[in-house]
Scaffold this motif. Structure first.
Motif, PDB file in Angstrom:
ATOM      1  N   LEU A  50      14.869 -14.035 -50.393  1.00 52.66           N
ATOM      2  CA  LEU A  50      13.575 -14.014 -51.065  1.00 52.66           C
ATOM      3  C   LEU A  50      13.798 -13.753 -52.549  1.00 52.66           C
ATOM      4  O   LEU A  50      14.660 -12.947 -52.916  1.00 52.66           O
ATOM      5  CB  LEU A  50      12.670 -12.919 -50.489  1.00 52.66           C
ATOM      6  CG  LEU A  50      12.206 -13.097 -49.051  1.00 52.66           C
ATOM      7  CD1 LEU A  50      11.416 -11.873 -48.585  1.00 52.66           C
ATOM      8  CD2 LEU A  50      11.362 -14.359 -48.900  1.00 52.66           C
ATOM      9  N   PRO A  51      13.017 -14.377 -53.400  1.00 54.29           N
ATOM     10  CA  PRO A  51      13.227 -14.185 -54.845  1.00 54.29           C
ATOM     11  C   PRO A  51      12.963 -12.751 -55.317  1.00 54.29           C
ATOM     12  O   PRO A  51      13.451 -12.369 -56.376  1.00 54.29           O
ATOM     13  CB  PRO A  51      12.246 -15.161 -55.490  1.00 54.29           C
ATOM     14  CG  PRO A  51      11.352 -15.647 -54.418  1.00 54.29           C
ATOM     15  CD  PRO A  51      11.978 -15.344 -53.111  1.00 54.29           C
ATOM     16  N   ILE A  52      12.266 -11.963 -54.534  1.00 62.81           N
ATOM     17  CA  ILE A  52      12.012 -10.579 -54.948  1.00 62.81           C
ATOM     18  C   ILE A  52      13.163  -9.639 -54.589  1.00 62.81           C
ATOM     19  O   ILE A  52      13.191  -8.506 -55.038  1.00 62.81           O
ATOM     20  CB  ILE A  52      10.688 -10.042 -54.345  1.00 62.81           C
ATOM     21  CG1 ILE A  52      10.715 -10.124 -52.826  1.00 62.81           C
ATOM     22  CG2 ILE A  52       9.502 -10.757 -54.928  1.00 62.81           C
ATOM     23  CD1 ILE A  52       9.524  -9.473 -52.158  1.00 62.81           C
ATOM     24  N   TYR A  53      14.117 -10.112 -53.795  1.00 65.60           N
ATOM     25  CA  TYR A  53      15.294  -9.301 -53.483  1.00 65.60           C
ATOM     26  C   TYR A  53      16.284  -9.426 -54.636  1.00 65.60           C
ATOM     27  O   TYR A  53      16.460 -10.513 -55.200  1.00 65.60           O
ATOM     28  CB  TYR A  53      15.965  -9.762 -52.193  1.00 65.60           C
ATOM     29  CG  TYR A  53      15.176  -9.507 -50.936  1.00 65.60           C
ATOM     30  CD1 TYR A  53      14.052  -8.688 -50.920  1.00 65.60           C
ATOM     31  CD2 TYR A  53      15.551 -10.090 -49.744  1.00 65.60           C
ATOM     32  CE1 TYR A  53      13.343  -8.460 -49.756  1.00 65.60           C
ATOM     33  CE2 TYR A  53      14.844  -9.867 -48.567  1.00 65.60           C
ATOM     34  CZ  TYR A  53      13.743  -9.055 -48.585  1.00 65.60           C
ATOM     35  OH  TYR A  53      13.047  -8.825 -47.432  1.00 65.60           O
ATOM     36  N   PRO A  54      16.960  -8.354 -54.975  1.00 69.59           N
ATOM     37  CA  PRO A  54      17.870  -8.416 -56.130  1.00 69.59           C
ATOM     38  C   PRO A  54      19.152  -9.191 -55.864  1.00 69.59           C
ATOM     39  O   PRO A  54      19.639  -9.230 -54.742  1.00 69.59           O
ATOM     40  CB  PRO A  54      18.179  -6.946 -56.412  1.00 69.59           C
ATOM     41  CG  PRO A  54      17.974  -6.263 -55.114  1.00 69.59           C
ATOM     42  CD  PRO A  54      16.875  -7.006 -54.408  1.00 69.59           C
TER      43      PRO A  54
END
Length: 107
Positions: A50-54
């Protein structure tokens, strides 16, 4: 009887030598996979699911380690830490350090 003594002495020396050797360093890359980090942060640690995971590749080892420790202890409980909290029971501090050190070697 002399052959038996020689074998026993050799085994004793080998055991004593082995016991004094430092424990081999944990393999951060292997731990990254076996401790399930790969499932969310990607095989290369820079393509999270997911793009919100670093992206973790190239992070400072101290920073990455401290984040893991804080998430595990509950000191950090904002953002996406709830997802991480569920898996942090899988890693101990030595394993976190090994993973963090490995992440720091990636580009």
């Amino acid at each position: 009887m002399n052959a038996l003594k020689s074998v026993l002495i050799s085994i004793s020396i080998a055991a004593a030598t082995t016991a004094s050797l430092p424990v081999l360093a944990m393999d951060g890359a292997e731990l990254y996979v076996t401790k399930t980090c790969v499932a969310c942060h990607g095989k290369d640690a820079k393509t999270p699911i997911l793009p919100i995971y670093p992206k973790l590749a190239g992070q400072s080892p101290d920073y990455a380690y401290n984040q893991m420790v804080d998430i595990k202890s509950g000191a950090r409980s904002n953002g996406m830490t709830a997802a991480m909290k569920g898996v942090m029971h899988l890693v101990n501090e030595d394993e976190m350090r090994a993973i963090a050190n490995w992440l720091g070697t990636l580009n």
